[in-house]
Design a protein around this motif. Sequence first.
Motif, PDB file in Angstrom:
ATOM      1  N   LYS A  56     -29.288  24.637   6.133  1.00 31.82           N
ATOM      2  CA  LYS A  56     -30.369  24.115   6.977  1.00 31.82           C
ATOM      3  C   LYS A  56     -29.858  23.920   8.406  1.00 31.82           C
ATOM      4  O   LYS A  56     -28.676  23.640   8.625  1.00 31.82           O
ATOM      5  CB  LYS A  56     -30.882  22.773   6.442  1.00 31.82           C
ATOM      6  CG  LYS A  56     -31.522  22.875   5.070  1.00 31.82           C
ATOM      7  CD  LYS A  56     -32.864  23.532   5.169  1.00 31.82           C
ATOM      8  CE  LYS A  56     -33.543  23.558   3.815  1.00 31.82           C
ATOM      9  NZ  LYS A  56     -34.765  24.314   3.829  1.00 31.82           N
ATOM     10  N   ASP A  58     -29.189  22.036  11.820  1.00 31.42           N
ATOM     11  CA  ASP A  58     -28.882  20.668  12.192  1.00 31.42           C
ATOM     12  C   ASP A  58     -30.124  20.083  12.884  1.00 31.42           C
ATOM     13  O   ASP A  58     -30.770  20.771  13.682  1.00 31.42           O
ATOM     14  CB  ASP A  58     -27.682  20.680  13.146  1.00 31.42           C
ATOM     15  CG  ASP A  58     -27.239  19.312  13.530  1.00 31.42           C
ATOM     16  OD1 ASP A  58     -27.701  18.830  14.583  1.00 31.42           O
ATOM     17  OD2 ASP A  58     -26.430  18.723  12.789  1.00 31.42           O
ATOM     18  N   PRO A  59     -30.491  18.841  12.585  1.00 30.43           N
ATOM     19  CA  PRO A  59     -31.674  18.249  13.228  1.00 30.43           C
ATOM     20  C   PRO A  59     -31.643  18.322  14.761  1.00 30.43           C
ATOM     21  O   PRO A  59     -32.684  18.523  15.390  1.00 30.43           O
ATOM     22  CB  PRO A  59     -31.659  16.802  12.742  1.00 30.43           C
ATOM     23  CG  PRO A  59     -30.978  16.875  11.416  1.00 30.43           C
ATOM     24  CD  PRO A  59     -29.918  17.945  11.581  1.00 30.43           C
ATOM     25  N   GLY A  90     -35.643  18.403  11.753  1.00 30.91           N
ATOM     26  CA  GLY A  90     -34.837  18.987  10.677  1.00 30.91           C
ATOM     27  C   GLY A  90     -35.408  18.785   9.296  1.00 30.91           C
ATOM     28  O   GLY A  90     -34.757  19.110   8.317  1.00 30.91           O
ATOM     29  N   ASP A  96     -38.627  25.086  10.701  1.00 29.87           N
ATOM     30  CA  ASP A  96     -37.488  25.047  11.619  1.00 29.87           C
ATOM     31  C   ASP A  96     -37.262  26.409  12.270  1.00 29.87           C
ATOM     32  O   ASP A  96     -36.589  26.508  13.277  1.00 29.87           O
ATOM     33  CB  ASP A  96     -36.193  24.662  10.885  1.00 29.87           C
ATOM     34  CG  ASP A  96     -36.218  23.245  10.333  1.00 29.87           C
ATOM     35  OD1 ASP A  96     -37.110  22.466  10.692  1.00 29.87           O
ATOM     36  OD2 ASP A  96     -35.334  22.932   9.518  1.00 29.87           O
TER      37      ASP A  96
END
Length: 188
Positions: A56, A58-59, A90, A96
């Motif tokens: 995923k 990164d925020p 995120g 995203d």
Amino acid sequence: MAGFEDLFRTLHSIPGAADNAVKKGVKKGAVIVMGRAKAKLGTYQGAYGSFKAWAKLDPETVRRKHLSKSGSGRITRGGKAYLKKHGSWGGGGNDDAPLVDTGHLRKAITTDHSALESRGIAYVGVSAGSDSRGKGSPSEYAAAHEFGYAAKKIPPRPFLRPALEESRQDIKEEVAKALVHELRRLGK
């Protein structure tokens, strides 16, 4: 006697026709790989063969993607909608849009058939190009994501190699179709 001359001419032309057919099939296969690679961008990819699922974003990366490109530091309309939908940066999965920010990478994925005649090779990759904002070329960006880049904490998010792996059967089928077409043409 004329029948044997026609047969001999036809048999003699088979290697050239086969070579031509293979090149046509490889060229079509390269286009298939290119399309699959482009389609992978913007969606988290699961594990495939020896390739791990994409990590995923990164925020902070997601937040940065939703800032105005003017440099004002303001959140875009899309960013506001993202926060309203997910409550934090995120948390949105495919919202995203991994590896999609400006669209330059997707546009830079291309095929190169210049070695097809001489070596029987078609390339699929990312054109070198350059980024006018001084952030490096699309090919450097692609390599950092395809293989990962530890110095910038970028995990591998391969899109070219899995696209090739997923396309192997389709490439074989394209070559086979081209061979059948060329051989049928000889019989006429």
